[in-house]
Motif scaffolding. Structure first.
Motif, PDB file in Angstrom:
ATOM      1  N   THR A  35      20.871  -4.391 -13.632  1.00 43.61           N
ATOM      2  CA  THR A  35      20.363  -3.696 -12.023  1.00 43.61           C
ATOM      3  C   THR A  35      19.761  -2.701 -12.315  1.00 43.61           C
ATOM      4  OG1 THR A  35      22.465  -2.015 -13.168  1.00 43.61           O
ATOM      5  CG2 THR A  35      23.231  -4.166 -11.477  1.00 43.61           C
ATOM      6  N   PHE A  36      19.087  -2.598 -13.250  1.00 48.47           N
ATOM      7  CA  PHE A  36      18.075  -1.682 -12.937  1.00 48.47           C
ATOM      8  C   PHE A  36      16.599  -1.912 -12.896  1.00 48.47           C
ATOM      9  CE2 PHE A  36      15.504   2.549 -15.157  1.00 48.47           C
ATOM     10  CZ  PHE A  36      15.019   3.895 -13.635  1.00 48.47           C
ATOM     11  N   SER A  37      16.584  -3.568 -13.672  1.00 45.65           N
ATOM     12  CA  SER A  37      15.223  -4.002 -13.868  1.00 45.65           C
ATOM     13  C   SER A  37      15.261  -4.342 -12.570  1.00 45.65           C
ATOM     14  CB  SER A  37      15.662  -5.280 -13.820  1.00 45.65           C
ATOM     15  OG  SER A  37      16.445  -6.323 -13.178  1.00 45.65           O
ATOM     16  N   THR A  38      13.829  -4.485 -11.716  1.00 44.39           N
ATOM     17  CA  THR A  38      12.833  -5.158 -10.760  1.00 44.39           C
ATOM     18  C   THR A  38      13.275  -5.825  -9.549  1.00 44.39           C
ATOM     19  OG1 THR A  38      10.874  -5.032 -11.453  1.00 44.39           O
ATOM     20  CG2 THR A  38      11.229  -3.404 -11.388  1.00 44.39           C
ATOM     21  N   ILE A  39      13.911  -6.949 -10.805  1.00 44.44           N
ATOM     22  CA  ILE A  39      13.769  -8.268  -9.932  1.00 44.44           C
ATOM     23  C   ILE A  39      15.313  -7.778  -8.709  1.00 44.44           C
ATOM     24  CG2 ILE A  39      14.677 -10.223 -10.597  1.00 44.44           C
ATOM     25  CD1 ILE A  39      13.878  -9.868 -13.302  1.00 44.44           C
TER      26      ILE A  39
END
Ligand SMILES: [Zn+2]
Length: 115
Positions: A35-39
């Motif tokens: 959830t903290f990735s930029t995806i």
């Protein structure tokens, strides 16, 4: 939209694990997305559906599981899930934390149909 290049990477990685015969029978690529990735998941699916068209994986679907942001606190040692907007240890309010999950993108499974 960097999701398109990420989707191409996923397809390339999956193909490295499959024989030519398995490629056409591949039904699902399961991935974990932090959830903290930029995806952005919807963008990733959109990119995947575009990227698969020129490959033998045309019938494959992308199955995304979102992974919560998880931290370890250097101050009190707590390992816990947090909301990315807080970004402090919920136990002792220390900002001295390390991300241990939630910013990843990993392929977890390749499902191949029998027929
Ligand atoms: Zn703490």
């Amino acid at each position: 939209m960097h999701e398109l290049s990420i989707a191409k990477n996923i397809i390339q990685l999956a193909r490295e694990h499959l024989t030519a015969e398995e490629e056409v029978r591949l039904r699902t690529i399961k991935v974990n997305v932090g959830t903290f990735s930029t995806i952005v998941p919807a963008q990733l699916v959109f990119g995947f559906e575009a990227a698969r068209e020129d490959t033998p994986l045309r019938q494959a679907e992308l199955d995304i599981t979102m992974i919560p942001l998880r931290i370890k606190c250097y101050s009190c040692g707590e390992e816990t899930e947090i909301d990315p907007v807080d970004f402090i240890c919920p136990s002792c309010s220390s900002p001295n934390i390390e991300i241990i999950a939630g910013n990843e993108l990993t392929i977890t499974d390749l499902e191949i149909s029998d027929s």
